[in-house]
Scaffold this motif. Sequence first.
Motif, PDB file in Angstrom:
ATOM      1  N   ASP A 182       0.832  -1.208   0.000  1.00 56.96           N
ATOM      2  CA  ASP A 182       0.000   0.000   0.000  1.00 56.96           C
ATOM      3  C   ASP A 182       0.865   1.255   0.000  1.00 56.96           C
ATOM      4  O   ASP A 182       0.550   2.254  -0.641  1.00 56.96           O
ATOM      5  N   ASN A 183       1.998   1.205   0.689  1.00 58.45           N
ATOM      6  CA  ASN A 183       2.923   2.348   0.665  1.00 58.45           C
ATOM      7  C   ASN A 183       3.605   2.482  -0.698  1.00 58.45           C
ATOM      8  O   ASN A 183       3.927   3.590  -1.149  1.00 58.45           O
ATOM      9  N   ARG A 184       3.821   1.344  -1.352  1.00 56.75           N
ATOM     10  CA  ARG A 184       4.439   1.374  -2.673  1.00 56.75           C
ATOM     11  C   ARG A 184       3.542   2.129  -3.664  1.00 56.75           C
ATOM     12  O   ARG A 184       4.016   2.835  -4.538  1.00 56.75           O
ATOM     13  N   GLU A 185       2.232   1.959  -3.510  1.00 58.61           N
ATOM     14  CA  GLU A 185       1.291   2.674  -4.376  1.00 58.61           C
ATOM     15  C   GLU A 185       1.368   4.178  -4.128  1.00 58.61           C
ATOM     16  O   GLU A 185       1.339   4.986  -5.059  1.00 58.61           O
ATOM     17  N   LEU A 186       1.504   4.566  -2.867  1.00 58.45           N
ATOM     18  CA  LEU A 186       1.638   5.990  -2.546  1.00 58.45           C
ATOM     19  C   LEU A 186       2.934   6.559  -3.123  1.00 58.45           C
ATOM     20  O   LEU A 186       2.977   7.695  -3.610  1.00 58.45           O
ATOM     21  N   LEU A 187       3.996   5.760  -3.058  1.00 58.80           N
ATOM     22  CA  LEU A 187       5.270   6.204  -3.624  1.00 58.80           C
ATOM     23  C   LEU A 187       5.153   6.399  -5.140  1.00 58.80           C
ATOM     24  O   LEU A 187       5.739   7.318  -5.706  1.00 58.80           O
ATOM     25  N   LYS A 188       4.377   5.549  -5.799  1.00 60.91           N
ATOM     26  CA  LYS A 188       4.193   5.666  -7.240  1.00 60.91           C
ATOM     27  C   LYS A 188       3.472   6.964  -7.580  1.00 60.91           C
ATOM     28  O   LYS A 188       3.826   7.662  -8.527  1.00 60.91           O
ATOM     29  N   VAL A 189       2.456   7.294  -6.772  1.00 60.74           N
ATOM     30  CA  VAL A 189       1.731   8.557  -6.971  1.00 60.74           C
ATOM     31  C   VAL A 189       2.669   9.740  -6.750  1.00 60.74           C
ATOM     32  O   VAL A 189       2.672  10.717  -7.509  1.00 60.74           O
ATOM     33  N   ALA A 190       3.487   9.647  -5.683  1.00 65.49           N
ATOM     34  CA  ALA A 190       4.438  10.726  -5.393  1.00 65.49           C
ATOM     35  C   ALA A 190       5.424  10.897  -6.544  1.00 65.49           C
ATOM     36  O   ALA A 190       5.769  12.029  -6.933  1.00 65.49           O
ATOM     37  N   HIS A 191       5.866   9.756  -7.115  1.00 64.02           N
ATOM     38  CA  HIS A 191       6.798   9.812  -8.239  1.00 64.02           C
ATOM     39  C   HIS A 191       6.143  10.471  -9.446  1.00 64.02           C
ATOM     40  O   HIS A 191       6.742  11.322 -10.116  1.00 64.02           O
ATOM     41  N   ASP A 192       4.881  10.112  -9.744  1.00 61.75           N
ATOM     42  CA  ASP A 192       4.179  10.686 -10.896  1.00 61.75           C
ATOM     43  C   ASP A 192       3.974  12.185 -10.727  1.00 61.75           C
ATOM     44  O   ASP A 192       4.136  12.959 -11.666  1.00 61.75           O
ATOM     45  N   GLU A 193       3.609  12.601  -9.501  1.00 59.00           N
ATOM     46  CA  GLU A 193       3.384  14.027  -9.271  1.00 59.00           C
ATOM     47  C   GLU A 193       4.695  14.809  -9.343  1.00 59.00           C
ATOM     48  O   GLU A 193       4.728  15.949  -9.836  1.00 59.00           O
ATOM     49  N   THR A 194       5.772  14.207  -8.877  1.00 63.05           N
ATOM     50  CA  THR A 194       7.084  14.868  -8.975  1.00 63.05           C
ATOM     51  C   THR A 194       7.495  14.994 -10.435  1.00 63.05           C
ATOM     52  O   THR A 194       8.042  16.021 -10.859  1.00 63.05           O
ATOM     53  N   GLN A 195       7.213  13.965 -11.225  1.00 68.17           N
ATOM     54  CA  GLN A 195       7.510  14.018 -12.652  1.00 68.17           C
ATOM     55  C   GLN A 195       6.672  15.097 -13.342  1.00 68.17           C
ATOM     56  O   GLN A 195       7.156  15.819 -14.214  1.00 68.17           O
ATOM     57  N   HIS A 196       5.407  15.208 -12.912  1.00 67.41           N
ATOM     58  CA  HIS A 196       4.543  16.254 -13.455  1.00 67.41           C
ATOM     59  C   HIS A 196       5.115  17.636 -13.158  1.00 67.41           C
ATOM     60  O   HIS A 196       5.119  18.533 -14.010  1.00 67.41           O
ATOM     61  N   LEU A 197       5.624  17.816 -11.948  1.00 63.49           N
ATOM     62  CA  LEU A 197       6.225  19.098 -11.565  1.00 63.49           C
ATOM     63  C   LEU A 197       7.440  19.396 -12.434  1.00 63.49           C
ATOM     64  O   LEU A 197       7.661  20.547 -12.848  1.00 63.49           O
ATOM     65  N   LEU A 198       8.234  18.356 -12.725  1.00 60.37           N
ATOM     66  CA  LEU A 198       9.407  18.547 -13.577  1.00 60.37           C
ATOM     67  C   LEU A 198       8.983  18.960 -14.985  1.00 60.37           C
ATOM     68  O   LEU A 198       9.604  19.827 -15.608  1.00 60.37           O
ATOM     69  N   HIS A 199       7.889  18.355 -15.498  1.00 62.10           N
ATOM     70  CA  HIS A 199       7.391  18.732 -16.819  1.00 62.10           C
ATOM     71  C   HIS A 199       6.896  20.176 -16.842  1.00 62.10           C
ATOM     72  O   HIS A 199       7.109  20.906 -17.811  1.00 62.10           O
ATOM     73  N   LEU A 200       6.226  20.595 -15.776  1.00 64.18           N
ATOM     74  CA  LEU A 200       5.757  21.981 -15.701  1.00 64.18           C
ATOM     75  C   LEU A 200       6.928  22.957 -15.796  1.00 64.18           C
ATOM     76  O   LEU A 200       6.877  23.946 -16.522  1.00 64.18           O
ATOM     77  N   ALA A 201       7.988  22.662 -15.048  1.00 66.69           N
ATOM     78  CA  ALA A 201       9.160  23.541 -15.051  1.00 66.69           C
ATOM     79  C   ALA A 201       9.799  23.586 -16.437  1.00 66.69           C
ATOM     80  O   ALA A 201      10.155  24.648 -16.945  1.00 66.69           O
ATOM     81  N   ALA A 202       9.945  22.402 -17.068  1.00 67.92           N
ATOM     82  CA  ALA A 202      10.559  22.350 -18.402  1.00 67.92           C
ATOM     83  C   ALA A 202       9.700  23.088 -19.428  1.00 67.92           C
ATOM     84  O   ALA A 202      10.219  23.795 -20.296  1.00 67.92           O
ATOM     85  N   ASN A 203       8.366  22.944 -19.334  1.00 67.49           N
ATOM     86  CA  ASN A 203       7.483  23.640 -20.266  1.00 67.49           C
ATOM     87  C   ASN A 203       7.600  25.147 -20.129  1.00 67.49           C
ATOM     88  O   ASN A 203       7.593  25.880 -21.124  1.00 67.49           O
ATOM     89  N   MET A 204       7.675  25.630 -18.911  1.00 63.79           N
ATOM     90  CA  MET A 204       7.810  27.073 -18.683  1.00 63.79           C
ATOM     91  C   MET A 204       9.053  27.605 -19.374  1.00 63.79           C
ATOM     92  O   MET A 204       9.017  28.636 -20.060  1.00 63.79           O
ATOM     93  N   LEU A 205      10.168  26.899 -19.215  1.00 65.38           N
ATOM     94  CA  LEU A 205      11.424  27.350 -19.807  1.00 65.38           C
ATOM     95  C   LEU A 205      11.365  27.278 -21.328  1.00 65.38           C
ATOM     96  O   LEU A 205      11.785  28.216 -22.019  1.00 65.38           O
ATOM     97  N   ASP A 206      10.815  26.193 -21.860  1.00 68.72           N
ATOM     98  CA  ASP A 206      10.814  26.017 -23.312  1.00 68.72           C
ATOM     99  C   ASP A 206       9.852  26.973 -24.002  1.00 68.72           C
ATOM    100  O   ASP A 206      10.108  27.409 -25.127  1.00 68.72           O
ATOM    101  N   VAL A 207       8.726  27.291 -23.364  1.00 70.72           N
ATOM    102  CA  VAL A 207       7.815  28.279 -23.942  1.00 70.72           C
ATOM    103  C   VAL A 207       8.531  29.614 -24.103  1.00 70.72           C
ATOM    104  O   VAL A 207       8.438  30.278 -25.136  1.00 70.72           O
ATOM    105  N   ARG A 208       9.271  30.010 -23.087  1.00 69.77           N
ATOM    106  CA  ARG A 208      10.010  31.276 -23.176  1.00 69.77           C
ATOM    107  C   ARG A 208      11.093  31.190 -24.249  1.00 69.77           C
ATOM    108  O   ARG A 208      11.337  32.148 -24.977  1.00 69.77           O
ATOM    109  N   LYS A 209      11.753  30.034 -24.356  1.00 70.58           N
ATOM    110  CA  LYS A 209      12.799  29.878 -25.369  1.00 70.58           C
ATOM    111  C   LYS A 209      12.238  30.008 -26.778  1.00 70.58           C
ATOM    112  O   LYS A 209      12.802  30.699 -27.635  1.00 70.58           O
TER     113      LYS A 209
END
Length: 383
Positions: A182-209
Amino acid sequence: MTTTETLNVFVVAADPGRALQLTPLLPRTDVKYVPDAESLLRESHVVIPDVVLLYTSTPGVPLHQVLPMLRQRAELSGTQWLGVGTQGLGELLAAGADALISDATPSEAVALQVRTMLARAQQHREALLRVASLQRRMDTWEHEERVRDQLVHMLVHDLKNPIAAVMGLIEIVQDDPRIPEDNRELLKVAHDETQHLLHLAANMLDVRKIQAGKMNLKRELMFTPMFREVIEQARGDVGSGLRDRHVRVDIEADMSPASADPEILRRVLANLISNALKHTTTGGVIAILAKSIPEGVQVMVRDDGEGIPADDIPNLFAAFEQSRLTLHGRFDTGMGLAFCKLAVEEHGGTIHVESERGKGASFIFTVPSAQDNDDDDDFVELV
């Protein structure tokens, strides 16, 4: 310039009476007598005249010789020049006089002509004030844009390393066999949300570029197998949320090669698939289709979610915009779709959305064929 502001008229003539006759006929106007060309050169440095009457009978240096010098001065660009006389008007006109009138004209008619020219001078100076105001606003806007670019660049680069570190640590913990399921499932969600945050940051930079014209595409010839590979990579980028959706991939066999940057195309697809994910419920269907068209390759990401309101569609690809109907509570900057639009157009393609309320949405974009780009020689060699 306001109508209550004093206007300045110079009368350059041999007879001071010329100025005295005009004074009562021009209210709110300072009529100044100037005896000759040398005095005009001096006085115009002290007071900027709105209108100058140049009498051709003025003694001394001919006025048509000094007028070109006066017209070259930037501060006198709005000054109106009226030639007055019976002889020598041709020389004044050639030197740059704005209008001509006979010295036998009644004072009232001369005053009428001067008032008309005063109005022109006022319009010119008001236009200069507006231009100066707009220039100041433009300078301020450009400064703010530079500051914003620097802030986005600093923010993204400062965020990327700690986010990547968090993702790495989560992956290490996920691999630990001691972690309960059950904790492994929570870790998977945390990983996906962290990846989403990384995509948001990359999109912000690339839009400006892309907006600044600083993103250089690394184009390659993309055949059907590479499209299939890029789509699979994009699905992996979206994360485990797709496990609860039915994802269908249909890629036409033996498509004509397209010219595109695979990494940028992967991110475009990841953003579109992620967008489809957030607009569908568990068990929903997401279809990814690719086929050849005369212009190149057309790719569609379709979902059977709630659809997009017609009022939202015109602004859907703008940064910081998103549809008001979203089936999840995750904050989104709207940078993902803005990035997709800019990246596709940077390739020379187009992107649009087709949607009907309650019947899902289809995001459709094209990338040009290899024959339409600079990769022609490479394509011939491969063939």
